[in-house]
Write an enzyme that holds these catalytic residues in place. Structure first.
Site, short mmCIF file in Angstrom:
data_model
loop_
_atom_site.label_atom_id
_atom_site.label_comp_id
_atom_site.label_asym_id
_atom_site.label_seq_id
_atom_site.Cartn_x
_atom_site.Cartn_y
_atom_site.Cartn_z
N HIS A 165 26.35 55.06 56.24
CA HIS A 165 25.37 54.03 56.64
C HIS A 165 24.91 53.21 55.43
CE1 HIS A 165 24.98 56.38 60.40
NE2 HIS A 165 25.01 57.41 59.57
N SER A 286 30.90 30.03 37.41
CA SER A 286 30.26 29.07 38.31
C SER A 286 30.23 27.73 37.61
CB SER A 286 28.85 29.55 38.63
OG SER A 286 28.03 28.45 38.95
N LYS A 292 27.10 33.32 35.33
CA LYS A 292 27.77 34.03 36.41
C LYS A 292 29.23 34.39 36.16
CE LYS A 292 26.81 33.85 40.54
NZ LYS A 292 27.00 33.39 41.91
N GLU A 299 36.92 38.48 47.09
CA GLU A 299 36.35 37.64 48.16
C GLU A 299 37.45 36.91 48.92
OE1 GLU A 299 32.01 36.12 46.95
OE2 GLU A 299 33.54 35.64 45.48
#
Ligand code: ARG
Length: 471
Positions: A165, A286, A292, A299
């Site tokens: 979970h 980025s 970043k 992804e």
């Protein structure tokens, strides 16, 4: 895709049955050469087998058979050399090859299509294509597994929180976690092998739908092409796309597995987890936020899973209402297959590189993580149960101590022996060793569990699988 529309084809009439040519836009709409050109080498190989069979059975003469085979070989060489680039006029790859052949060998070229239809032809080509690509994908899976295994070997005693979970549950060996993906990839590899067996069946000789009046030998062409058998029913032979759907199903499962791993890497790379650091060769920046580093690779893999599932869904819907036998709808199967093949291969390759050099596990952070929670609570209950306290009673007692510890800002390892004994007299000094993360992991020595002994055995089994070419 570029937006320029292809040139208008120079369309001729089909046969003397037709009085006028196709509207150029309809000809473009109808054409599949833009994508089925990928089948060209398979089409040539299958046509050569067909020509050999026609000669073998006496339907054409041996000389004609040789002329066709040699001419087809020339088409192949021209295609490879880039001197034969079929245009849209050809409609599809089958017409393109036959036309070029006839240009090269003359009248005899017109005999190639004896006892054959594009319907059994396209089914044969697609199976030959898929057969090859299934094996290539299996090769990529093996490389992915090898890298998982290498990484697992380095991290048998590195612990990582295990979750259910997405709540901290019990710590596990990082190798055990990685080997879970090895097992998924193993099933993917096996599944593809099983599907290969069904793909490897020849529809050639089914004709348009009903077989042929010529004394063909379907087993002869099947053998020449390395098929294990032939379709027993000609209608089924030209209509079946189960093999493609099964493949897309297996491809989708590969993507499910890669996508789950991607999701974990993405989470692990977040500042909140910080379980891994992304290395520069596989991370991106980025355009605006200079601090970043983004996990674009996992992804994209997670995102590309969607398109493969889409192709599976597309093909299921494509098939569900089709009456027997061939319908032009079936031309739509190819882009789904081709795109899925390219996507799965690219994702496997990218994930293999990512694991190989793109992520570094932050072992100090992982060690801190497994020492900062209550994921050893089950082990306290197991400790009492091993001393004869009924498990459910032990479970309740530990629930109580977790609650009071949270209220006091303590972890279980911070409790004094007096506090433990106030909870239950069965607690002794060995409780501290019993709940240390390494001990709790090591103790889960049931078959397939995370205990180090089990993990070492699992690594050895995995090595053996990779060493055996038959798996
Ligand atoms: N390009 C067609 C396809 O991909 C080949 C078969 C065409 N058959 C026909 N009867 N029109 O399905």
């Amino acid at each position: 895709m570029n937006n320029q529309s292809p040139p208008s084809p120079q369309v001729s009439t089909w046969s003397q049955r037709f009085e006028s040519a196709l509207h150029p836009a309809i000809a473009r709409f109808n054409a599949s050469i833009g994508f089925d050109i990928q089948l060209i080498e398979y089409d040539i190989t299958a046509s050569q087998a067909h020509a050999r069979m026609l000669a073998h059975t006496g339907i054409i003469s041996p000389t004609e058979g040789e002329q066709l085979v040699a001419g087809l070989e020339q088409v192949r060489q021209e295609y490879r050399a880039g001197t034969f680039t079929p245009s849209i006029e050809a409609e599809d790859v089958h017409f393109a090859v036959e036309r070029r052949l006839t240009e090269l060998v003359g009248e005899v070229g017109k005999k190639l299509h004896t006892a054959r239809s594009r319907n059994d032809q396209v089914g044969t080509d697609t199976r030959l294509y898929l057969r090859d690509h299934i094996q290539q994908i299996q090769g990529h899976l093996r490389q992915f597994q090898a890298v998982l295994l290498q990484l697992a070997e380095q991290h048998v005693e590195t612990l990582i929180p295990g979750y259910t979970h997405l709540q901290r549950a019990q710590p596990v060996s990082l190798a055990h976690h990685l080997l879970a993906y090895f097992e998924m990839a193993e099933r993917d590899w096996q599944r593809l092998g099983q599907i290969y067996q069904r793909v490897n069946c020849s529809p050639l000789g089914s004709g348009a739908l009903a077989g042929t009046t010529f004394p063909i030998d379907r087993h002869y062409t099947a053998k020449l092409l390395g098929f294990d058998g032939v379709y027993a029913n000609s209608l089924d032979g030209v209509s079946d796309r189960d093999f493609a759907i099964e493949f897309l199903c297996a491809a989708s499962l590969v993507m499910v597995h890669l996508s789950r791993l991607s999701e974990e890497v993405i989470m692990w790379a977040s500042q909140e987890f910080s379980f891994v650091t992304l290395n520069d060769s596989c991370a991106t920046g980025s355009s605006i936020m200079p601090q970043k580093k983004n996990p674009d690779v996992p992804e994209l893999v997670r995102g590309k899973a969607g398109r493969v599932f889409g192709h599976l869904q597309g093909l299921l819907v494509l098939m569900k209402g089709l009456p027997l036998a061939y319908n032009k709808d079936l031309q739509e199967d190819k882009e789904a297959l081709f795109d899925s093949v390219v996507t799965v291969k690219a994702c496997l390759e990218a994930m293999t590189i990512l694991l190989q050099e793109g992520v570094t596990f932050n072992t100090a952070r992982l060690d801190q993580a497994v020492n900062e929670d209550f994921s050893n609570a089950t082990d306290v209950a197991d400790y009492l149960a091993a001393k004869g306290v009924p498990f459910r009673e032990a479970y309740n007692l530990v629930g109580k101590v977790v609650k009071t510890s949270i209220a006091q800002g303590k972890l279980l390892k911070d409790l004094t022996l007096a506090e433990w004994q106030a909870l239950h007299p069965a607690f002794a000094d060995d409780i501290y060793a019993a709940i240390a993360p390494k001990t709790v992991v090591s103790a889960r020595n049931s078959f397939g569990g995370t205990g180090f002994e089990q993990v070492r055995q699992a690594l050895a089994t995995a090595q053996a699988k990779l060493a055996n070419p038959k798996g």
